[in-house]
Design an enzyme around this catalytic site. Sequence first.
Site, short mmCIF file in Angstrom:
data_model
loop_
_atom_site.label_atom_id
_atom_site.label_comp_id
_atom_site.label_asym_id
_atom_site.label_seq_id
_atom_site.Cartn_x
_atom_site.Cartn_y
_atom_site.Cartn_z
N ASN A 6 0.79 -1.23 0.00
CA ASN A 6 0.00 0.00 0.00
C ASN A 6 0.83 1.28 0.00
O ASN A 6 0.28 2.37 0.11
CB ASN A 6 -0.99 0.00 1.17
CG ASN A 6 -0.31 0.00 2.51
OD1 ASN A 6 0.90 -0.15 2.61
ND2 ASN A 6 -1.09 0.14 3.57
N CYS A 7 2.13 1.18 -0.16
CA CYS A 7 3.01 2.34 -0.25
C CYS A 7 2.80 3.03 -1.61
O CYS A 7 2.77 2.37 -2.66
CB CYS A 7 4.46 1.88 -0.11
SG CYS A 7 5.69 3.14 -0.49
#
Length: 116
Positions: A6-7
């Site tokens: 999710n970066c």
Amino acid sequence: MYGIRNCDSVRKARKLLDESKVDYTFHDYKKDGADENALNEACERFGWESVLNKRGTTWRKLDDETKAGVSDQGSAIALMMQETSLIKRPLITGGKQLLLGFDAALWGEIMEKGEL
């Protein structure tokens, strides 16, 4: 490619690779943990100070004693193995290039040359 799913930087990198039809394997630090060999390789190439992300929330939340204990590559890798969010990402290994962080222009140049 090593990173956290999710970066934002990892998402951009994966999107670019997917759109460019570049085959890669994704290693999610949150699910799979950190790879000590990859961290050692990255630290040797870029320096542990570049691999250890001191700009993020995870670093800011650490107590001063823990921060002060990071004084060399070994202590930095030990901390990154425990707190994978401290690793700058994405990290690309295994190809013709070793890359740390996402730079769309640089990655585009490397892919045009067929060096990724």
